[in-house]
Scaffold this motif. Structure first.
Motif, PDB file in Angstrom:
ATOM      1  N   VAL A   1     -10.359  -2.963  -2.039  1.00  0.00           N
ATOM      2  CA  VAL A   1     -11.690  -2.931  -0.547  1.00  0.00           C
ATOM      3  C   VAL A   1     -12.778  -4.462  -1.150  1.00  0.00           C
ATOM      4  O   VAL A   1     -12.691  -5.478   0.277  1.00  0.00           O
ATOM      5  CB  VAL A   1     -12.085  -1.595   0.128  1.00  0.00           C
ATOM      6  N   TYR A   2     -12.876  -3.496  -1.848  1.00  0.00           N
ATOM      7  CA  TYR A   2     -14.275  -5.057  -2.491  1.00  0.00           C
ATOM      8  C   TYR A   2     -14.005  -5.907  -2.590  1.00  0.00           C
ATOM      9  O   TYR A   2     -14.418  -7.129  -2.315  1.00  0.00           O
ATOM     10  CB  TYR A   2     -14.357  -4.095  -3.280  1.00  0.00           C
ATOM     11  N   THR A   3     -12.287  -6.156  -3.060  1.00  0.00           N
ATOM     12  CA  THR A   3     -12.072  -8.088  -2.922  1.00  0.00           C
ATOM     13  C   THR A   3     -11.210  -8.079  -1.670  1.00  0.00           C
ATOM     14  O   THR A   3     -11.029  -9.565  -1.719  1.00  0.00           O
ATOM     15  CB  THR A   3     -11.232  -8.051  -4.086  1.00  0.00           C
ATOM     16  N   GLY A   4     -11.526  -7.406  -0.773  1.00  0.00           N
ATOM     17  CA  GLY A   4     -10.422  -7.540   0.246  1.00  0.00           C
ATOM     18  C   GLY A   4      -9.059  -7.544   0.431  1.00  0.00           C
ATOM     19  O   GLY A   4      -8.510  -8.649   0.998  1.00  0.00           O
ATOM     20  N   TYR A   5      -8.960  -7.042  -0.981  1.00  0.00           N
ATOM     21  CA  TYR A   5      -7.526  -7.488  -0.761  1.00  0.00           C
ATOM     22  C   TYR A   5      -6.379  -6.664   0.088  1.00  0.00           C
ATOM     23  O   TYR A   5      -5.188  -5.712  -0.509  1.00  0.00           O
ATOM     24  CB  TYR A   5      -6.957  -7.478  -2.334  1.00  0.00           C
ATOM     25  N   ASP A   6      -6.770  -4.949   0.508  1.00  0.00           N
ATOM     26  CA  ASP A   6      -6.807  -3.952   0.926  1.00  0.00           C
ATOM     27  C   ASP A   6      -5.623  -3.874   1.808  1.00  0.00           C
ATOM     28  O   ASP A   6      -4.860  -2.731   1.956  1.00  0.00           O
ATOM     29  CB  ASP A   6      -7.619  -2.854   1.005  1.00  0.00           C
ATOM     30  N   GLY A   7      -5.502  -5.088   2.670  1.00  0.00           N
ATOM     31  CA  GLY A   7      -4.965  -5.637   3.787  1.00  0.00           C
ATOM     32  C   GLY A   7      -3.686  -5.621   3.248  1.00  0.00           C
ATOM     33  O   GLY A   7      -2.299  -6.306   4.264  1.00  0.00           O
ATOM     34  N   LYS A   8      -3.588  -6.207   2.512  1.00  0.00           N
ATOM     35  CA  LYS A   8      -2.551  -7.062   1.778  1.00  0.00           C
ATOM     36  C   LYS A   8      -0.769  -5.721   1.332  1.00  0.00           C
ATOM     37  O   LYS A   8      -1.068  -5.119   0.958  1.00  0.00           O
ATOM     38  CB  LYS A   8      -2.460  -8.402   0.165  1.00  0.00           C
ATOM     39  N   LYS A   9       0.281  -5.864   1.620  1.00  0.00           N
ATOM     40  CA  LYS A   9       1.528  -5.677   1.378  1.00  0.00           C
ATOM     41  C   LYS A   9       1.467  -5.185   0.052  1.00  0.00           C
ATOM     42  O   LYS A   9       2.095  -4.054  -0.463  1.00  0.00           O
ATOM     43  CB  LYS A   9       2.146  -6.216   2.203  1.00  0.00           C
ATOM     44  N   ILE A  10       1.586  -5.830  -0.533  1.00  0.00           N
ATOM     45  CA  ILE A  10       1.849  -5.789  -1.948  1.00  0.00           C
ATOM     46  C   ILE A  10       1.374  -4.748  -2.005  1.00  0.00           C
ATOM     47  O   ILE A  10       1.462  -3.663  -3.560  1.00  0.00           O
ATOM     48  CB  ILE A  10       2.156  -6.758  -2.748  1.00  0.00           C
ATOM     49  N   HIS A  11      -0.171  -4.748  -2.425  1.00  0.00           N
ATOM     50  CA  HIS A  11      -1.491  -4.200  -2.354  1.00  0.00           C
ATOM     51  C   HIS A  11      -1.249  -2.762  -2.119  1.00  0.00           C
ATOM     52  O   HIS A  11      -1.243  -1.424  -2.808  1.00  0.00           O
ATOM     53  CB  HIS A  11      -3.048  -4.105  -2.187  1.00  0.00           C
ATOM     54  N   ARG A  12      -0.748  -2.729  -0.814  1.00  0.00           N
ATOM     55  CA  ARG A  12      -0.231  -1.096  -0.574  1.00  0.00           C
ATOM     56  C   ARG A  12       0.363  -0.441  -1.068  1.00  0.00           C
ATOM     57  O   ARG A  12       0.513   0.787  -1.065  1.00  0.00           O
ATOM     58  CB  ARG A  12      -0.008  -1.099   1.239  1.00  0.00           C
ATOM     59  N   VAL A  13       1.499  -1.268  -1.359  1.00  0.00           N
ATOM     60  CA  VAL A  13       3.051   0.051  -2.590  1.00  0.00           C
ATOM     61  C   VAL A  13       2.354   0.476  -3.556  1.00  0.00           C
ATOM     62  O   VAL A  13       2.663   1.793  -3.350  1.00  0.00           O
ATOM     63  CB  VAL A  13       3.782  -1.431  -1.988  1.00  0.00           C
ATOM     64  N   ILE A  14       1.661  -1.074  -4.476  1.00  0.00           N
ATOM     65  CA  ILE A  14       0.624  -0.018  -5.460  1.00  0.00           C
ATOM     66  C   ILE A  14      -0.409   1.225  -4.717  1.00  0.00           C
ATOM     67  O   ILE A  14       0.156   2.477  -5.748  1.00  0.00           O
ATOM     68  CB  ILE A  14       0.090  -0.760  -5.857  1.00  0.00           C
ATOM     69  N   ARG A  15      -0.806   0.550  -3.823  1.00  0.00           N
ATOM     70  CA  ARG A  15      -0.944   2.099  -3.834  1.00  0.00           C
ATOM     71  C   ARG A  15      -1.107   3.117  -3.482  1.00  0.00           C
ATOM     72  O   ARG A  15      -0.768   4.648  -3.626  1.00  0.00           O
ATOM     73  CB  ARG A  15      -2.284   2.166  -2.760  1.00  0.00           C
ATOM     74  N   THR A  16       0.274   2.863  -2.891  1.00  0.00           N
ATOM     75  CA  THR A  16       1.475   4.208  -2.606  1.00  0.00           C
ATOM     76  C   THR A  16       2.148   4.978  -3.747  1.00  0.00           C
ATOM     77  O   THR A  16       2.045   6.168  -3.535  1.00  0.00           O
ATOM     78  CB  THR A  16       2.356   3.721  -1.047  1.00  0.00           C
ATOM     79  N   ILE A  17       2.065   3.958  -4.435  1.00  0.00           N
ATOM     80  CA  ILE A  17       2.735   4.457  -5.105  1.00  0.00           C
ATOM     81  C   ILE A  17       1.746   5.510  -6.345  1.00  0.00           C
ATOM     82  O   ILE A  17       1.591   6.713  -6.783  1.00  0.00           O
ATOM     83  CB  ILE A  17       3.442   3.493  -6.200  1.00  0.00           C
ATOM     84  N   ALA A  18       0.363   4.952  -6.133  1.00  0.00           N
ATOM     85  CA  ALA A  18      -0.282   5.648  -7.210  1.00  0.00           C
ATOM     86  C   ALA A  18      -0.898   6.897  -7.085  1.00  0.00           C
ATOM     87  O   ALA A  18      -0.738   8.153  -7.649  1.00  0.00           O
ATOM     88  CB  ALA A  18      -1.760   4.395  -7.200  1.00  0.00           C
TER      89      ALA A  18
END
Length: 150
Positions: free
Chosen positions: A88-105
């Protein structure tokens, strides 16, 4: 001498818990996504310190096992919430790859939480050896699932 060390450890840990809670309140008062995730991380850090303190001071095997399971699980969740905060701080929370990584975590942390919740009753992740010491009485006997946790 042991009494002074124990008192110092309890005092230092209590100060850390209070600092974590202070920053949690400050973060939550921001009332945005950054504040929410940073606040959750700080609350988890305080709970980790408290459960670690309980596990170190516990003379009862079951209490030490429960407290250890709590702090091992909360370490995962604190890291998940820190990842959320960073995205969220870096503005990358909306990118698909980051959503996938977050879901895996989140999925991994959820599975580990289940394993650690079971562990005090059936030691599938970690067991403990009694050292008879005055403080930190139990040492870890790591199993394969704990190695994965690390």
């Amino acid at each position: 001498m042991n009494g002074i060390l124990i008192y110092g450890f309890v005092t230092a840990t209590t100060v850390l818990i209070l600092i974590d809670m202070y920053y949690a309140v400050k973060a939550f008062f921001k009332r945005d996504k950054q504040g929410r995730y940073l606040g959750l991380s700080a609350v988890a850090a305080a709970a980790i310190c408290l459960s670690y303190l309980v596990s170190v001071l516990a003379k009862d095997y079951f209490i030490a096992s429960i407290a250890s399971s709590i702090y091992f699980s909360l370490i995962d969740w604190m890291l998940v919430w820190l990842i959320h905060f960073c995205l969220v701080y870096t503005g990358y929370d909306g990118k698909k790859i980051h959503r996938v990584i977050r879901t895996i975590a989140i999925a991994y942390s959820s599975i580990e939480t289940i394993f650690f919740a079971i562990n005090p009753f059936k030691e599938i992740v970690i067991s403990y050896t009694d050292t008879k010491a005055a403080i930190a009485r139990y040492t870890y006997d790591m199993h394969a699932l704990y190695e994965i946790h690390l």
